[in-house]
Design an enzyme around this catalytic site. Structure first.
Site, PDB file in Angstrom:
ATOM      1  N   LYS A  53      45.961  85.250 -31.431  1.00 19.10           N
ATOM      2  CA  LYS A  53      45.710  86.090 -32.514  1.00 19.10           C
ATOM      3  C   LYS A  53      46.833  85.906 -33.605  1.00 19.10           C
ATOM      4  CE  LYS A  53      42.371  86.906 -32.778  1.00 19.10           C
ATOM      5  NZ  LYS A  53      41.095  86.981 -32.414  1.00 19.10           N
ATOM      6  N   TRP A 109      19.302  93.260 -40.317  1.00 15.26           N
ATOM      7  CA  TRP A 109      19.876  92.490 -39.239  1.00 15.26           C
ATOM      8  C   TRP A 109      19.244  92.759 -37.785  1.00 15.26           C
ATOM      9  CZ3 TRP A 109      23.921  92.598 -35.320  1.00 15.26           C
ATOM     10  CH2 TRP A 109      24.608  91.542 -35.196  1.00 15.26           C
ATOM     11  N   GLU A 155      45.279  86.074 -25.588  1.00 17.06           N
ATOM     12  CA  GLU A 155      44.382  86.485 -26.858  1.00 17.06           C
ATOM     13  C   GLU A 155      45.577  86.858 -27.702  1.00 17.06           C
ATOM     14  OE1 GLU A 155      41.917  85.993 -28.433  1.00 17.06           O
ATOM     15  OE2 GLU A 155      41.624  87.910 -29.617  1.00 17.06           O
ATOM     16  N   ASN A 196      18.978 102.357 -40.766  1.00 18.72           N
ATOM     17  CA  ASN A 196      20.088 101.430 -40.123  1.00 18.72           C
ATOM     18  C   ASN A 196      20.199 102.351 -38.771  1.00 18.72           C
ATOM     19  OD1 ASN A 196      20.395 100.004 -42.095  1.00 18.72           O
ATOM     20  ND2 ASN A 196      22.480 100.551 -42.589  1.00 18.72           N
ATOM     21  N   GLY A 197      20.488 101.512 -37.704  1.00 17.83           N
ATOM     22  CA  GLY A 197      20.572 102.127 -36.469  1.00 17.83           C
ATOM     23  C   GLY A 197      19.394 102.070 -35.471  1.00 17.83           C
ATOM     24  N   LYS A 230      34.990  80.513 -39.342  1.00 13.33           N
ATOM     25  CA  LYS A 230      34.351  81.711 -38.764  1.00 13.33           C
ATOM     26  C   LYS A 230      33.371  81.013 -37.639  1.00 13.33           C
ATOM     27  CE  LYS A 230      33.538  85.928 -37.524  1.00 13.33           C
ATOM     28  NZ  LYS A 230      34.617  86.266 -36.439  1.00 13.33           N
ATOM     29  N   HIS A 268      58.000  79.083 -14.425  1.00 13.51           N
ATOM     30  CA  HIS A 268      57.710  77.568 -14.238  1.00 13.51           C
ATOM     31  C   HIS A 268      57.976  76.870 -15.624  1.00 13.51           C
ATOM     32  CE1 HIS A 268      56.752  78.136 -10.016  1.00 13.51           C
ATOM     33  NE2 HIS A 268      56.072  79.343 -10.541  1.00 13.51           N
ATOM     34  N   ARG A 325      27.581  92.071 -45.528  1.00 17.55           N
ATOM     35  CA  ARG A 325      27.371  92.582 -44.346  1.00 17.55           C
ATOM     36  C   ARG A 325      26.710  91.638 -43.191  1.00 17.55           C
ATOM     37  NH1 ARG A 325      27.381  98.559 -45.075  1.00 17.55           N
ATOM     38  NH2 ARG A 325      26.327  99.012 -43.292  1.00 17.55           N
ATOM     39  N   GLU A 346      46.642  82.547 -35.351  1.00 14.39           N
ATOM     40  CA  GLU A 346      45.689  82.417 -36.137  1.00 14.39           C
ATOM     41  C   GLU A 346      45.916  82.885 -37.510  1.00 14.39           C
ATOM     42  OE1 GLU A 346      41.217  82.507 -34.079  1.00 14.39           O
ATOM     43  OE2 GLU A 346      42.661  84.107 -33.660  1.00 14.39           O
ATOM     44  N   CYS A 384      23.093  96.455 -40.965  1.00  9.85           N
ATOM     45  CA  CYS A 384      21.902  96.490 -41.977  1.00  9.85           C
ATOM     46  C   CYS A 384      22.357  97.227 -43.313  1.00  9.85           C
ATOM     47  CB  CYS A 384      20.674  97.273 -41.581  1.00  9.85           C
ATOM     48  SG  CYS A 384      20.035  96.525 -39.932  1.00  9.85           S
TER      49      CYS A 384
END
Ligand code: G6P
Length: 608
Positions: free
Chosen positions: A485, A72, A481, A98-99, A603, A504, A29, A488, A2
């Site tokens: 990364k 948010w 991963e 916020n929180g 995204k 193998h 944000r 990407e 937020c």
């Protein structure tokens, strides 16, 4: 997450325009509703964008001061009613937050008994009522705020206004960032410096447990104990974009660095440490069905799929439930055999990935119980699954997922406790897992100190055209991963392999120009991984080993070693991921690429 922006000025500036403009610079944000309050004109709130709020604010809406917010959603849907600012019963205490107020239920109950009526489902509203309650006895705005904050458990970044003292703003911080802007005859409060910089470069960052009282011409910072804190404002050299990135050069780096907070936020209020249990409110509505589950299928795409692969090891080892993990894009085209005793878990940061969504729909059609591990509140997958758990990682801006994975794995560990303790997991082992989960943020901070070391390593290896990543058991998906990364963001050809599969095929490619990132923590498969490193070295392959702190023997073997603190084998991926993310980031930097905007990637993949 937020966004907060508040203003008080004595000049002839229109606070409304200042606030609306400020909100626009917080839009990056990610949010789902917006609102503004001035003592002169009252409140306007709306679901949707700042543009919608602007359209709703009448011409007659004015003010010399005010507070504003982008929400948010966490507690309660993204509706006008749940949007901030929130007020107490008399509509003279207003605040944006916020929180998460963890003890809001008990505070709400107490205040309801005292005659307070609540208008929203939000945890924030309780704060306004609590301050109002203390205002009755203390007859002083500041004192009422201090008293109220003394009772809050959880996290907050706050801007508070009292209609009867319209020039005054109070800011407070506990776990959620707050920056004060010190202008000439005006002051600002914001959740990051981006909306302030247009007006002043002089800022004061609040620390946790600090409260600030601002008027147009004065600012004073206190501790929660009401002791005055003397600290001079600092001069920021950042531009607005840098401020959005918290001073980091890219969102990707900022989001990697957020890992300790991400784990804390995902765990908040969910870990019953002593009993070794997890409390997952989002699954309560399907508790009965969950007790009959005999099989779990996890679906996801990209990084979220790898989270599922690690989850499979966790759930099978500690909860004893058979788990299959499938690429959502394949699952939906098979004829999966499902029934009511199958739980289909969809893992998705955005909650909008089309293949994952279609896999959920397929699961539903076939009668499976569908669950979500989703970061974006109110997203389609969150809405269409029968139940689920939000990650609470905050919006992820960098295209290549980083912090979302950290939160997905933390959530899967919570699922493991949740399912495990209802099945085969002993209280003792549960408590050990819970303890190690709680210790992760500190360990992540240690790993993040490797940033410079990873930058150096990236410089040394950035000219290589190919990379192999290998790992075994829990670290096999981490290898996948690590390779993803690197591909990407730096466009370097990289392959992720289970270490046992190396012989193998991939080993045929190894030479001095084809280095390997070998994940070799001191775990149950350590010796086998070391054998693989020997095999690579015998072929003159270069090896970067990711090893457990204190493991001197691996250093004799590998060309470079990155040390990571030890945790439980099932949680080790959460720590091991970080150096790989930093490595990919810095290789991209070495190549002069923008890791936030990798070519050809999106995204959120909402088309097939
Ligand atoms: C895209 C992103 C990845 C992400 C994947 C799944 O490919 O670039 O970083 O892992 O989608 O996204 P989701 O929102 O479903 O987690």
């Amino acid at each position: 997450m937020c966004g907060i922006f508040a203003y008080t000025g004595s000049k002839n500036k229109d606070a409304v325009e200042v606030l609306l403009e400020g909100l626009s610079s917080l839009e990056y944000r990610g949010y789902d509703s917006a609102g503004i309050y001035t003592p002169e004109s009252g409140v306007v709130k709306t679901p949707g964008a700042v543009g919608a709020l602007r359209g709703k604010v009448p011409k007659s809406f004015t003010g010399k001061s005010g507070i504003s917010h982008l929400r948010w959603a966490t507690h309660g849907a993204p509706t006008e009613k749940n949007a901030h600012p929130h007020h107490g019963g008399k509509e003279d205490i207003w605040l944006v937050h916020n929180g998460i107020v963890e003890n809001f239920r008990e505070l709400k109950e107490r205040l309801t008994k005292k005659g307070h009526t609540f208008f929203s489902e939000s945890d924030t509203e309780v704060l306004a009522h609590l301050i109002e309650e203390y205002l009755r006895s203390e007859k002083n705005f500041e004192k009422a705020v201090f008293k109220a904050l003394g009772e809050v458990r959880g996290t907050y970044g706050l801007a508070i206004q009292y209609a009867k003292e319209p020039e005054k703003l109070i800011a407070a911080r506990m776990g959620s960032p707050i920056v004060l802007g010190v202008g000439n005859g005006e002051h600002f409060i914001a959740s990051d410096a981006s909306p302030i910089l247009k007006h002043t470069k002089k800022v004061l960052f609040l620390n946790d447990g600090e409260v600030a009282v601002l008027t147009p011409t004065s600012h004073a910072v206190y501790k929660l104990s009401q002791k005055r804190v003397r600290r001079n404002p600092e001069e920021l050299s950042w531009g607005a974009e840098e401020a959005q990135k918290g001073g980091y050069e890219h969102f990707m780096l900022k989001e990697i660095m957020e890992a300790p907070d991400v784990v804390s936020n995902t765990l908040r209020g969910r870990l019953i440490q002593k009993k070794g249990m997890a409390k997952l409110g989002g699954l309560e509505s399907v508790a009965k069905k969950l007790s009959h589950i005999e099989r779990i299928i996890i679906v996801g795409c990209g990084t979220a799929y790898y989270a599922g692969l690690i989850g499979e090891y966790m759930l099978e080892e500690f909860a004893g439930i058979p788990v299959e993990v499938e690429l959502a894009s394949e699952f939906r085209y098979r004829s999966p055999v499902l029934n009511q005793r199958t739980a289909l878990i969809a893992v998705s940061q955005s909650g909008e990935t089309i293949d994952t969504l279609e896999a959920v729909r397929e699961g539903k059609r076939k009668g499976a119980l569908t669950l979500g591990i989703v970061n974006t509140v109110g997203s389609t997958i969150a809405r269409e699954t029968d139940a689920g758990v939000y990650n609470h990682a905050g919006p992820e801006v960098g295209v290549a997922s980083t912090k979302a994975l950290v939160s997905q794995l933390t959530t899967l560990a919570l699922f493991t406790l949740f399912f495990g303790r209802a099945r085969k997991l002993s209280p003792k082992k549960g408590a050990e897992i819970a303890r190690e989960l709680a210790a992760l943020p500190k360990k992540l901070e240690t790993v993040l100190k490797k940033e410079k070391e990873m930058a150096k390593l990236a410089k040394k290896y950035a000219h290589m055209r190919d990379f192999l990543f290998i790992g075994r058991k829990y670290n096999y998906p981490v290898a996948l991963e690590g390779a993803l990364k690197l591909k990407e963001v730096s466009y370097v050809h990289a392959e992720g392999y289970g270490a046992g599969e190396m012989k193998h095929g991939p080993i045929a490619m190894i030479d001095q120009e084809f280095p390997t990132f070998a994940l070799t923590p001191r775990d149950s498969v350590y010796e086998k991984n070391v054998s693989n490193v020997h095999e690579l070295k015998a072929r003159k392959g270069l090896v970067i080993a990711l090893a457990t702190e204190g493991d001197k023997s691996i250093a004799k073997l590998a060309d470079d070693v990155v040390y990571v603190p030890k945790t439980l084998e099932m949680l080790q991926p959460i720590l091991n991921l970080i150096p790989l993310q930093l490595f990919a980031y810095y290789v991209a930097i070495q190549k002069g690429l923008n890791p936030d905007r990798p070519r050809n990637l999106a995204k959120s993949v909402t088309v097939e």
